[in-house]
Write an enzyme that holds these catalytic residues in place. Structure first.
Site, PDB file in Angstrom:
ATOM      1  N   TYR A   1       0.827  -1.203   0.000  1.00 53.22           N
ATOM      2  CA  TYR A   1       0.000   0.000   0.000  1.00 53.22           C
ATOM      3  C   TYR A   1       0.862   1.255   0.000  1.00 53.22           C
ATOM      4  O   TYR A   1       1.774   1.416   0.819  1.00 53.22           O
ATOM      5  CB  TYR A   1      -0.913  -0.006   1.225  1.00 53.22           C
TER       6      TYR A   1
ATOM      7  N   TYR B   1      -0.690   4.352 -10.646  1.00 51.02           N
ATOM      8  CA  TYR B   1      -1.649   3.528 -11.390  1.00 51.02           C
ATOM      9  C   TYR B   1      -3.065   4.052 -11.172  1.00 51.02           C
ATOM     10  O   TYR B   1      -3.802   4.305 -12.118  1.00 51.02           O
ATOM     11  CB  TYR B   1      -1.564   2.049 -10.966  1.00 51.02           C
TER      12      TYR B   1
END
Lengths: 384, 135
Positions: free
Chosen positions: A282, A330
């Site tokens: 993360y 992304y």
């Protein structure tokens, strides 16, 4: 193939600004994509685990999603653990299939955060994780809370703004290799250093994106994972760690629940950090990843920053990390943000990551964190 | 400034009433002696349900800080840049404050001593504990 849960399907929608998209429409697109990937029909699914939505807030989101899809599962629930949700959905799906309650669990999340909210609206909604009496009156935001971590971490372990910037640059380079990434134009250390200061020491390019998008996975019981279109991916280990929610209640700002979550997952899998071929961790902010890399033990204290600057997190590095570009480049669509990491892990382990492929990847480490490094879940995935 | 201050609960009301008269309270467990912040109805260390509020002398040091340039909402937009600090108080608890004063942005640093002050947040709003750098 017994005693484990398997990932048999994975799919993510386009990410970025998707005008006309909706929370439920994105859920459906991801769900049907994952079903097709697994060679299953909607009627094969007997469990549905959802997350949460900002644009379609509802106290029963999983029921709403099931109704919208047209499915009447044996088990459904919505989970809400911030950025840890996607990994925790998979861990919960594992429990359902291993307990014999479900054969195929659909795990899905999505949100049209970019076009369905104003940027101010998204920032304000996220700031709601701050304590209403003892943090929010001081103007706390999620970036400000992570900035408190960054400032302390730099003070204790000598991390520098350029170390953080190197993480952002690496993520963008990875995203440039992904045809669907939200941000693909290359950036440099100087670009990061010149980007707008958000909350010192974190600048705009240290922060994740706000994207529309969705992702879904199918988690299958061992006896149901055979004869699917793709070789199943085994869930080798899973663990969680929880120390606080609010940053004022964090025991320290340098060690977090990721340490325990990862140790549990590695212990279950009988693996260590040296066995990981590709890491999907993360990265809500550059500091998030830096702290987690060191807290989990991929790097010694103070060494992740210099390693990132030397290219260690790149495709040719010692720990290829967030090969799709992560939340930083992304895309980040709420709980789906962490699920993009899982979809990329599946692609890497299938050898289907195209120009981003880590040669011979057999073990992937995936980690999600929610809140202010508050709730953690680690998963180890491997070729079955 | 219409700052977002939540309604006090039965557990936190003594804290806010004290703040309104210029006093910073924290809790100490009657059984294990641990101090805690924020106020709760039980001790988060040992689950004992009897705690005392004690007044802080108001001296602490900066554990971490950030200078906020991007406000989370319109209520804070006119205040940027402002400093949020986590302050470790001498009595052993940590709280969040804004660092006030003309030297706050230039002088904020980890380890610097601060003293707690009290400031009203907007017209008719609650009094918040805040901090100033000690010269």
């Amino acid at each position: 193939m017994t005693g484990k849960a398997y990932l048999t399907g994975a799919y993510d929608t386009k990410v970025g600004e998707l005008p006309g998209s909706s929370c439920l429409g994105l859920h459906a697109e991801a769900a049907f994509g994952a079903l097709a990937d697994a060679g299953l029909e909607l009627g094969d699914i007997d469990g549905v685990l959802c997350a949460y939505s900002f644009t379609r807030p509802h106290i029963m989101l999983s029921s709403v999603v099931c109704e919208y899809l047209g499915i009447h599962p044996a088990f459904t629930a919505a989970l809400s653990v911030g950025g840890a949700t996607a990994c925790i959905q998979v861990m919960q799906a594992q429990a359902l299939v291993m307990a014999g309650i479900c054969r195929h669990v659909l795990v899905v999340a999505g949100d049209n955060r970019a076009t369905g909210l104003t940027r101010d609206g998204a920032v304000a909604a996220l700031a709601g994780v701050g304590h209403p009496e003892f943090e929010q009156p001081y103007g706390i935001s999620v970036p400000a809370a992570y900035a408190l971590v960054a400032q302390r971490y730099m003070h204790e372990y000598g991390a520098t703004p350029d170390h953080l910037a190197a993480i952002a640059v690496t993520h963008r380079a990875h995203a440039a290799l992904h045809p669907n990434a939200h941000k693909r134009e290359p950036i440099t250390l100087a670009d990061v250093g010149r980007s707008k200061m958000i909350s010192s020491p974190l600048r705009l390019l240290d922060c994740c994106l706000i994207s529309d998008g969705a992702a879904a996975l199918i988690i299958s019981a061992a006896e149901a994972a055979h004869d699917r279109p793709h070789p199943p991916i085994a869930l080798l280990g899973a663990g969680q760690g929880h120390t606080h929610e609010h940053i004022i209640a964090a025991p320290t700002l340098t060690d977090f629940g990721c340490h325990r979550a990862a140790a549990t997952a590695f212990g279950q899998a009988g693996l260590g950090v040296g066995d990981v071929d590709v890491a999907l961790i993360y990265d809500s902010f550059t500091i998030t990843l830096l702290v987690e890399l060191e807290s989990i033990g991929f790097f010694a204290r103070g060494e992740a920053g210099p390693a990132a600057a030397a290219g260690a997190l790149g495709l040719a590095g010692s720990l290829p990390c967030n090969t799709h570009g992560g939340l930083l480049s992304y895309g980040h669509s709420g709980a789906a943000g962490g699920m993009f990491h899982l979809v990329e892990a599946v692609r890497q382990l299938r050898g289907a990551a195209g120009r981003r492929q880590v040669p011979g990847a057999e073990v992937a480490f995936v980690h999600g964190d929610g809140g202010i490094l508050s709730a953690h879940c680690s998963l180890l995935l491997g070729k079955a | 400034m219409p700052a977002p201050i939540a309604e006090a609960t039965a557990e936190t009301l003594p804290f806010w009433e004290a703040a309104a008269r210029g006093e910073l309270l924290y809790q100490r467990c009657r059984r294990c002696g641990k101090v805690q912040f924020y106020p709760r109805g039980h001790c988060a260390a040992c689950a004992h349900r009897a705690l005392d509020f004690e007044p802080s002398a108001g001296h602490g040091t900066i554990y971490s800080f950030t200078i906020v340039h991007r406000a989370p909402s319109a209520a804070f937009r006119d205040l940027v840049p402002y400093v949020i600090a986590l302050v470790d108080m001498a009595e052993g608890f940590r709280l969040m404050v804004n660092l006030l004063g003309s030297d706050a942005v230039s002088g904020a640093a980890i380890g610097r001593p601060v003293r707690i002050v009290f400031a009203k947040r907007g017209e008719g709003q609650a009094v918040l504990p805040q901090a100033e750098l000690v010269a």
